[in-house]
Design an enzyme around this catalytic site. Structure first.
Site, PDB file in Angstrom:
ATOM      1  CB  CYS A 287      11.645  -6.946  56.155  1.00 14.57           C
ATOM      2  SG  CYS A 287      12.003  -5.243  56.457  1.00 14.57           S
TER       3      CYS A 287
ATOM      4  CD  GLU B  88      15.427  -6.338  57.962  1.00 13.12           C
ATOM      5  OE1 GLU B  88      15.353  -6.810  56.808  1.00 13.12           O
ATOM      6  OE2 GLU B  88      14.590  -5.571  58.456  1.00 13.12           O
TER       7      GLU B  88
END
Lengths: 508, 508
Positions: A301, A264
């Site tokens: 993120c 990720e």
């Protein structure tokens, strides 16, 4: 809870001289003790133990696996104060945030315990025998999913608990029946060790095999490469930079036996400010944006790094409100000096890009580990001419791109890379534009939000924390929510098996 | 049904001079007409059309997509005679086999139509809003799966229908809402074109967008590389050699935006002949083995290429029965001259390997396109010393490895690579050995069978036609059965969406 600076290889504590120290970014000072850097032999031993443990894991009853996850949660709760205190020193994240993150971490462990107990993740299937079928009879076929094998988990810098040693990757891998060799993040080695010791304690209490969990640390990238290259490792889970994730994915793909790497990585999480939503409340949106942008010093993120909307009066109101809100804030302390350096470099590059205007900075001098929030503005044509304006700037930095028409907004959407999230701020009157955008956005994002902000990722069944490259290395999976376990499972079909030989969960 | 030798790019027929011809392996003669080799521009246009079609596909109702798949099946049935005649010439496979394969192909298309209609593959999920939750309310989150984007399908040589132009890969990709650009296998270009025209006919009848399907051919590997490298392609499905599959996987991994490549590659499909099963019927097992070995001239991914059992009287009976059965058979015609050459080379290598004994050959001279069945025998120590004895020999060749104890059998199992299938021939008294083998075998095989033969892959829900590398590039997926669609789906989460904006299948 005792912190020694050792690597935890199975039940053994491994000490090496000449290690490294954690760094307190708030005080800009090193912290005691010295931490051992894992050697290639340590990594090899951890991986071999994991391979052995994987064989034994097959015989561990589902209930025991669930209890193991729950006991990790309990052990973490018992040690919360010690862990949070150390994490505060190592990350500069505030106590409230870390306490909340601990709750998220234990919640994830218990969610995966419930998933293990329910048996749903192994997805049993059964096709009955058709002995009279013509021209050929059909044998009985049953299927369930089993763990892929030992998993290498790479800790994230920005979630020292929820995406680190006992975070979602470890919890979902253990839930899948996969031993974990965890690569501690060098920015928070003490937190890592304390959490690792909680996992070991739970493993011993539950009678799990040695090798179900090991923790290896070190400052050098080599440690991670040794792990990802090791023949016993069957999958890799990583949360971090695009550079780190793609490097690991390349290692996984280039092995003699390639393995899947779920990384990720970055995302700029575009936010579309639609005309009617802006007409209704541009100023409030500007303030709410800054709250999302600067939360956790922008180190999420899902930080909103790109804003898109029509040029005009409402946009000026939005920008002015955002500028005031940002200017009223102080600089923040980032997780590491390296991140602050990188942040400053990228902000500087934006400042030096023709056609990109600085709208506001938060206050402070932005030196050493500190970062000033930064808000820039540009136009569609400049955005399309400068490929680097789509690069993630990890930290509290965002770019507003103004367009002159709905067509321009659509054009921008088609140029976006893969994203973890995309947000629409819209009113009922914006529906036509939203409907035109959606097909493109759906191809590019794992999660699409209406009238919210992308920071804040629910842990639930419908969550997708993933997305097409470069958001992740494989947009078919999520790293948050119950489906995160799917990364570490593979199906096996049992044809014409006698009942006695079938695994328990697919017997009648 | 008219065969022109053209590439089918969207609705257009593309003709190039200086093409290539199919080859009739039975007569060892070229076949008319000449087939166009796709240029880079053709591939580019097909991929761009596919990207455009993918956007339109989102608006195609589920029912229309299901009907499209059914109409492909109907179109194939209408053209069965023409297609089977041409396939017989191009592949040397007999009429009965090809007619059966056509049934499998249309059956797969209808199975995926049913899956589309049921909506189950998109796996809708819903977490309700919790507006009163403390400290933060939870927004409503919904999830379903959408197609990943245009898929490049590479046709298999050994299944000119069921794993080729309208085979399982194409059917599952179309079912997932993904346009397909199909790379015709140069060994059966006429069959490919005829089937491709059936898909186009169905697409036009159902009002599908241009670009939903294109067919590109050519002799050079370049055509496949252009496809796998094209930015519009989001996934690759391949059935074929380990060399071809790993080359495509490397291309997928090295793109600026890496994409998943699902390659179903080689397997030697070990068969464990357990002591009591041998005591009960070694001779019958030997005969049944040869039937499985030589079916389709051994050109199945699930061909039994390795046999394992205890040395002794029963094993000699087995070997003798197998030798007699094989010697009584004639050589067969392989799919291509290249395959027969490769087969001969690998059989020669086995003959030249010290400690490997030839037990029997089928009759014939094994020249040009012809292959004689070959059955070898060796011991565990020779097997473990010669890594190449685990390489797949594509064709009717198998190796018996004799062991001197159950421990040796277990030792061999630990040295096996990933497999599509592993088979146990066992009686109740063999249960203890089977139970000791199973944990290792489960880690290495996608499908485990008891008292059957691995050739013959059911198309059903519980089937797994996959397995750890090198059986496939990703053991988490299957290329046969309903779950094959999962390769081409990715999840999207919709947070706090107004009902009007939600996709149909996840509205209330």
């Amino acid at each position: 809870m005792h912190m020694t600076g050792d690597c935890l290889i199975g039940w053994q504590d491994i000490h090496h001289e000449g290690g490294f120290r954690a760094f307190d970014p708030t005080r800009c000072a090193e912290l005691e003790p010295s931490f051992s850097s894992a050697t290639m032999e340590d990594v090899d031993r951890a991986c071999h133990l994991a391979a052995e443990a994987f064989v034994s894991c097959r015989l561990v009853p589902r209930e025991q696996r669930a209890v193991f996850l729950e006991m990790i949660a309990t052990a973490l709760e018992d040690a919360t104060e010690t862990i949070v205190q150390r994490a505060m020193q190592e990350t500069a994240l505030p106590q409230g945030r870390l306490t909340g993150e601990m709750g998220r971490t234990t919640g994830q462990l218990r969610m995966f315990a419930a998933i293990v107990r329910s048996g749903e993740a192994t997805d049993p299937k059964w096709d009955k025998a058709l002995p009279d079928r013509k021209p050929m009879p059909r044998p009985e076929l049953r299927q369930h999913k089993v763990g892929v094998g030992p998993v290498a988990v790479f800790c994230a810098s920005n979630f020292p608990l929820a995406f680190s040693v006992a975070g979602g990757d470890t919890a979902s891998a253990l839930a899948a029946g996969c031993p974990v060799v965890c690569r501690a993040h060098p920015a928070h080695p003490g937190t890592a060790e304390l959490v690792g010791r909680c996992i070991r304690k739970a493993a011993l209490q539950c009678g799990m095999p040695e090798g179900i969990f090991s923790l290896v640390g070190g400052e050098a990238h080599e440690v991670g490469a040794w792990l990802a290259e090791h023949s016993a490792i069957q999958s890799v889970a990583f949360t971090g930079s695009c550079q780190g994730g793609t490097a690991l994915a390349a290692i996984g793909a280039q092995r003699p036996d390639p393995i899947p790497v779920f990384a990720e990585m970055g995302s700029i999480n575009p936010v579309f400010l639609m005309p009617e939503a802006m007409k209704k409340g541009a100023a409030q949106l500007g303030e709410a944006f800054v709250t999302s942008l600067t939360a956790g010093v922008g180190q999420f993120c899902t930080n909103p790094g790109l804003l898109v909307g029509l040029d005009g009066v409402d946009m000026d109101i939005f920008a002015k409100a955002a500028a005031s809100a940002l200017a009223a804030q102080n600089e923040g302390v980032m997780l590491t000096r390296g991140m602050a350096d990188s942040y400053r470099g990228k902000v500087k590059r934006l400042m030096a890009t023709d056609g990109v205007d600085l709208v506001a900075l938060s206050s402070g001098n932005g030196e050493t580990t500190r970062a000033r929030g930064a808000f820039f503005r540009t136009t569609l044509s400049v955005f399309l001419q400068n490929r680097h304006l789509q690069d993630e700037v990890f930290g509290p930095c965002s770019l507003l791109v103004t367009c002159s028409s709905a067509e321009d907004i659509l054009s921008l959407s088609r140029h976006l890379e893969g994203q973890l999230t995309v947000t629409f701020h819209m009113e009922a009157e914006d529906m036509a534009l939203a409907q035109r955008l959606l097909p493109t956005i759906e191809r590019k994002a794992g999660r699409i939000l209406v009238n919210g902000w992308p920071t804040g990722v629910e842990v639930c069944a419908a969550m997708v924390h993933g997305g097409p490259f470069p958001a992740t290395t494989d947009g078919r999976f999520t790293s948050v929510g119950g489906d995160a376990i799917d990364r570490f499972l593979r199906p096996v079909c049992y044809q014409n098996f006698p009942a006695e030989l079938l695994p328990d969960d697919i017997r009648d």
